[in-house]
Design a protein around this motif. Structure first.
Motif, PDB file in Angstrom:
ATOM      1  N   HIS A  49       0.813  -1.222   0.000  1.00 48.69           N
ATOM      2  CA  HIS A  49       0.000   0.000   0.000  1.00 48.69           C
ATOM      3  C   HIS A  49       0.849   1.276   0.000  1.00 48.69           C
ATOM      4  N   PRO A  51       2.822   4.488  -0.793  1.00 50.45           N
ATOM      5  CA  PRO A  51       2.930   5.379  -1.953  1.00 50.45           C
ATOM      6  C   PRO A  51       4.350   5.345  -2.520  1.00 50.45           C
ATOM      7  N   GLU A 112      -4.320   9.057   2.461  1.00 51.17           N
ATOM      8  CA  GLU A 112      -4.678   7.732   1.952  1.00 51.17           C
ATOM      9  C   GLU A 112      -6.008   7.784   1.198  1.00 51.17           C
ATOM     10  N   SER A 114      -7.156  10.263  -0.411  1.00 54.90           N
ATOM     11  CA  SER A 114      -6.982  10.988  -1.673  1.00 54.90           C
ATOM     12  C   SER A 114      -6.556  10.060  -2.808  1.00 54.90           C
ATOM     13  N   LYS A 115      -6.006   8.896  -2.460  1.00 54.62           N
ATOM     14  CA  LYS A 115      -5.652   7.920  -3.502  1.00 54.62           C
ATOM     15  C   LYS A 115      -6.889   7.507  -4.277  1.00 54.62           C
ATOM     16  N   ARG A 116      -8.027   7.441  -3.581  1.00 52.67           N
ATOM     17  CA  ARG A 116      -9.255   6.981  -4.230  1.00 52.67           C
ATOM     18  C   ARG A 116      -9.751   7.972  -5.266  1.00 52.67           C
ATOM     19  N   GLN A 117      -9.216   9.184  -5.223  1.00 52.76           N
ATOM     20  CA  GLN A 117      -9.566  10.191  -6.238  1.00 52.76           C
ATOM     21  C   GLN A 117      -8.361  10.473  -7.142  1.00 52.76           C
ATOM     22  N   ASP A 118      -7.356   9.615  -7.026  1.00 53.69           N
ATOM     23  CA  ASP A 118      -6.138   9.742  -7.841  1.00 53.69           C
ATOM     24  C   ASP A 118      -5.481  11.121  -7.669  1.00 53.69           C
ATOM     25  N   LYS A 119      -5.459  11.586  -6.435  1.00 55.19           N
ATOM     26  CA  LYS A 119      -4.872  12.898  -6.182  1.00 55.19           C
ATOM     27  C   LYS A 119      -3.882  12.851  -5.017  1.00 55.19           C
ATOM     28  N   TYR A 120      -3.246  11.712  -4.851  1.00 59.09           N
ATOM     29  CA  TYR A 120      -2.368  11.562  -3.685  1.00 59.09           C
ATOM     30  C   TYR A 120      -1.220  12.577  -3.678  1.00 59.09           C
ATOM     31  N   TRP A 121      -0.426  12.597  -4.750  1.00 54.62           N
ATOM     32  CA  TRP A 121       0.787  13.420  -4.740  1.00 54.62           C
ATOM     33  C   TRP A 121       0.464  14.907  -4.770  1.00 54.62           C
ATOM     34  N   GLN A 122      -0.617  15.273  -5.505  1.00 63.66           N
ATOM     35  CA  GLN A 122      -1.024  16.683  -5.484  1.00 63.66           C
ATOM     36  C   GLN A 122      -1.436  17.103  -4.073  1.00 63.66           C
TER      37      GLN A 122
END
Length: 218
Positions: A49, A51, A112, A114-122
């Motif tokens: 899991h 990043p 975590e 935010s991964k579900r919206q594909d915006k983790y790194w931003q």
């Protein structure tokens, strides 16, 4: 210099030398203990899991245990990004959570989610950029952190709902278990291909990365 001043200077020199030797001995003892822990628990370094940024098959992996409220973690983020830019095919970064500061666990859960919206790194970069405005030690203003995260286009209501999911809690629990087993006691803590820094600092990190990159090019 009279004899009295000379004696004081000598004694001060001895005290400083003993202190430095003691510090060096302590640092080596901690490092050796941690190296032993890592060698016996390599599976605790990277989880499915975790990043990750950079090539998945990169020969050199930087594992960073970080806290989103940690000022030094914020300072090191561009340093690590520059190292990755320097070795674009050779280095990847894996982040692990070490939520030592008050409120950091909630920010980690938001990350975590935010991964579900594909915006983790931003979201991570925005949270770090806004850190001085929300991460006051002992009394973090999480609403300010959430407002900053929303600036990335993150659906903050959905993210906060998702942050309560059992899977997100499990990620945090696993990372805390791993950092405890690996004797990670401060942030940021770096491992480069499983090796800890000989002492803390950006030059030491760059040197260890360069050493591992060179080793894998032979």
């Amino acid at each position: 210099m009279n004899s009295k001043k000379m004696t004081v200077a000598v004694l001060l020199g001895i005290v400083v030398a003993v202190f430095l030797l003691g510090m060096n001995f302590y640092q080596k003892r901690v490092q050796n203990s941690q190296t032993e822990k890592v060698s016996k628990a390599e599976n605790r370094m990277v989880r499915f899991h975790s990043p990750s940024l950079g090539p998945s098959d990169a020969p050199v992996t930087i594992v960073e245990f970080f806290d989103p409220a940690c000022e030094t973690c914020r300072d090191f983020y561009p340093i690590v990004k520059n190292l990755m830019k320097q070795y674009p095919k050779d280095v990847r970064l894996v982040l692990r959570y070490a939520p030592f500061h008050a409120g950091s666990d909630k920010v980690v859960k938001l990350l975590e989610a935010s991964k579900r919206q594909d915006k983790y790194w931003q979201t991570l970069e925005t949270i770090l950029a806004a850190q001085p405005s929300w991460a006051s030690h002992g009394s973090p203003n999480l609403d300010v952190a959430y407002q900053a995260a929303a600036q990335t286009g993150l659906d903050i209501k959905k993210a906060l709902d998702d942050a309560q999911a059992a899977e997100v809690e499990a990620v945090l629990k696993q990372d805390v278990e791993d950092l405890t087993a690996l004797e990670v006691k401060k942030t940021p803590t770096f491992f480069v291909n499983g090796r800890g820094l000989p002492s803390f600092g950006p030059d030491q990190l760059a040197s260890l990365v360069a050493e591992e990159v060179a080793k894998n090019k032979k």
